[in-house]
Scaffold this active site. Structure first.
Site, short mmCIF file in Angstrom:
data_model
loop_
_atom_site.label_atom_id
_atom_site.label_comp_id
_atom_site.label_asym_id
_atom_site.label_seq_id
_atom_site.Cartn_x
_atom_site.Cartn_y
_atom_site.Cartn_z
N ASP A 67 0.80 -1.29 -0.05
CA ASP A 67 0.04 0.19 -0.09
C ASP A 67 0.96 1.26 -0.06
OD1 ASP A 67 0.99 -0.23 2.49
OD2 ASP A 67 -0.95 -0.31 3.68
N ASN A 136 -7.52 0.35 14.18
CA ASN A 136 -8.69 0.07 13.62
C ASN A 136 -9.12 -1.45 13.16
OD1 ASN A 136 -7.60 0.50 11.23
ND2 ASN A 136 -9.26 1.66 10.30
N HIS A 138 -7.41 -2.42 10.42
CA HIS A 138 -6.97 -2.39 9.02
C HIS A 138 -5.88 -3.20 8.68
CE1 HIS A 138 -4.28 1.55 8.96
NE2 HIS A 138 -3.50 0.34 9.41
N GLU A 143 -9.63 -0.09 5.20
CA GLU A 143 -9.97 0.51 6.45
C GLU A 143 -11.37 0.01 6.75
OE1 GLU A 143 -7.63 2.18 7.70
OE2 GLU A 143 -7.39 3.99 6.97
C1 F6R Z 1 1.56 -0.30 6.22
C2 F6R Z 1 0.19 -0.81 6.26
C3 F6R Z 1 -0.45 -0.79 7.58
C4 F6R Z 1 0.27 -1.09 8.87
C5 F6R Z 1 -0.66 -1.01 9.94
C6 F6R Z 1 0.39 -1.16 11.34
O1 F6R Z 1 2.32 -0.77 5.02
O2 F6R Z 1 -0.28 -1.64 5.53
O3 F6R Z 1 -1.66 -1.40 7.56
O4 F6R Z 1 0.51 -2.43 8.73
O5 F6R Z 1 -0.97 0.57 10.21
O6 F6R Z 1 1.22 -0.13 11.38
P1 F6R Z 1 2.45 -0.40 12.45
O7 F6R Z 1 3.17 -1.49 12.18
O8 F6R Z 1 3.38 0.94 12.25
O9 F6R Z 1 1.90 -0.38 13.85
#
Ligand code: F6R
Length: 240
Positions: A67, A136, A138, A143
Site C-alpha cells: 500500500d 482499527n 485495517h 479501512e
Molecule cells: C503499512 C500498512 C498498515 C500497517 C498498520 C500497522 O504498509 O499496511 O496497514 O501495517 O497500520 O502499522 P504499524 O506496524 O506501524 O503499527
C-alpha cells in the site's frame, strides 16, 4: 488460523521471516509482499539476512508493495515505498526477478491502481503476504467498512488512521487517502502472516481473532483464510 505467541519482538520477527522464507521456498517463482510501518521492520531485516546468507532464493521471485499514502512516492519520508527501499532492498545483496512499488504520488492515481492490478495479473496470486494490523483493524489500507470484494483500490483514510499517522509524518503531511491491495488479493494469498507486537495492539488483535468476521474490523476476514499464521509477541497476545 495458527496463532504463534513469541516472547518478544525479536522472536516474533525471526519467526515471521522464517515462515515467509518457508512459503517462498515452496514456490520459488512466487510473489511476496511485506507491509510497511513499525511492526515489520525486524521481519524485513531478518528476511533480508536469510536471503543474503543463501537460505532463501529470490532470484526467480517477484515482490509487490502492499500500500501507499496517496501523495507520497518511494523517496518521501514516512512513505511505505521508502520503507521498502531503505529497510529491504538496500539490505539485499541479491535481486528479485521483478518488483512493483506503488507510487502514491502518481499524477494519475487511478492508472497507478490499474498498474497494481496488472502486476497481480502477471505475477499473482501472492505466495506470501506479511501484514501488520492498524488500530482499527485495517490490513494495508483496507479501512473499517471496506468491501471484502475489492482488488487494488483508492480509499479515504479512517479517522483512526489519520490520528495514528502523525507517528510517521509529525505535522508535515496530512494524507487523506491510501492506495492498497484489496482484501480479495490478500485472501487469495497462499500464505498470510499477520504480525503484531505491543500492548497497544492487544485489543484489536482480540477483536480480529476472536470476534465476528466483519468489515468493521477488516483483519477479522483472516479467520476465513485457509493458511493464515498470526505471529504475536506476548504483549499483543495478552487479551486472547
Ligand atoms: C503499512 C500498512 C498498515 C500497517 C498498520 C500497522 O504498509 O499496511 O496497514 O501495517 O497500520 O502499522 P504499524 O506496524 O506501524 O503499527
Amino acid at each position: 488460523m495458527e496463532i504463534i505467541v513469541c516472547k518478544d519482538y525479536e522472536e516474533m520477527s525471526r519467526k515471521a521471516a522464517e515462515l515467509s522464507a518457508e512459503g517462498l521456498r515452496q514456490h520459488p517463482d512466487g510473489l511476496l509482499s511485506f507491509a510497511g510501518g513499525d511492526t515489520p521492520l525486524g521481519t524485513v531485516h531478518a528476511f533480508a539476512d536469510m536471503v543474503n546468507k543463501g537460505e532463501v532464493d529470490i532470484s526467480r521471485a517477484h515482490y509487490v508493495s502492499l500500500d501507499e499514502w496517496v501523495g507520497l512516492s518511494n523517496t518521501d519520508e514516512g512513505s511505505c515505498g521508502l520503507f521498502n527501499e531503505r529497510e529491504f532492498f538496500a539490505r539485499l545483496e541479491k535481486s528479485f526477478a521483478s518488483r512493483h512499488i506503488i507510487n502514491g504520488a502518481a499524477v494519475d492515481i487511478e492508472a497507478e491502481r490499474d498498474a497494481l492490478n496488472a502486476y497481480f495479473a502477471a505475477h499473482g496470486p501472492l505466495t506470501v503476504s506479511v501484514l501488520g494490523i492498524g488500530m482499527n483493524g485495517h490490513l494495508g489500507f483496507n479501512e473499517d467498512g471496506v468491501s471484502f470484494d475489492l482488488d487494488a483500490h483508492i480509499i479515504p483514510l479512517s479517522d483512526t488512521t489519520k490520528r495514528v499517522m502523525s507517528k510517521y509524518f509529525g505535522e508535515k503531511f496530512h494524507p487523506t487517502h491510501g492506495i492498497s491491495q484489496g482484501i480479495r488479493q490478500i485472501m487469495a494469498a497462499e500464505r498470510v502472516i499477520l504480525i503484531a507486537n505491543g500492548a497497544h495492539k492487544a485489543d484489536i488483535i482480540r477483536q480480529a481473532i476472536t470476534g465476528p468476521v466483519t468489515n468493521a474490523v477488516p483483519a477479522s476476514v483472516l479467520q476465513n483464510h485457509p493458511n493464515c499464521y498470526v505471529v504475536l509477541d506476548e504483549a499483543a497476545a495478552a487479551k486472547l
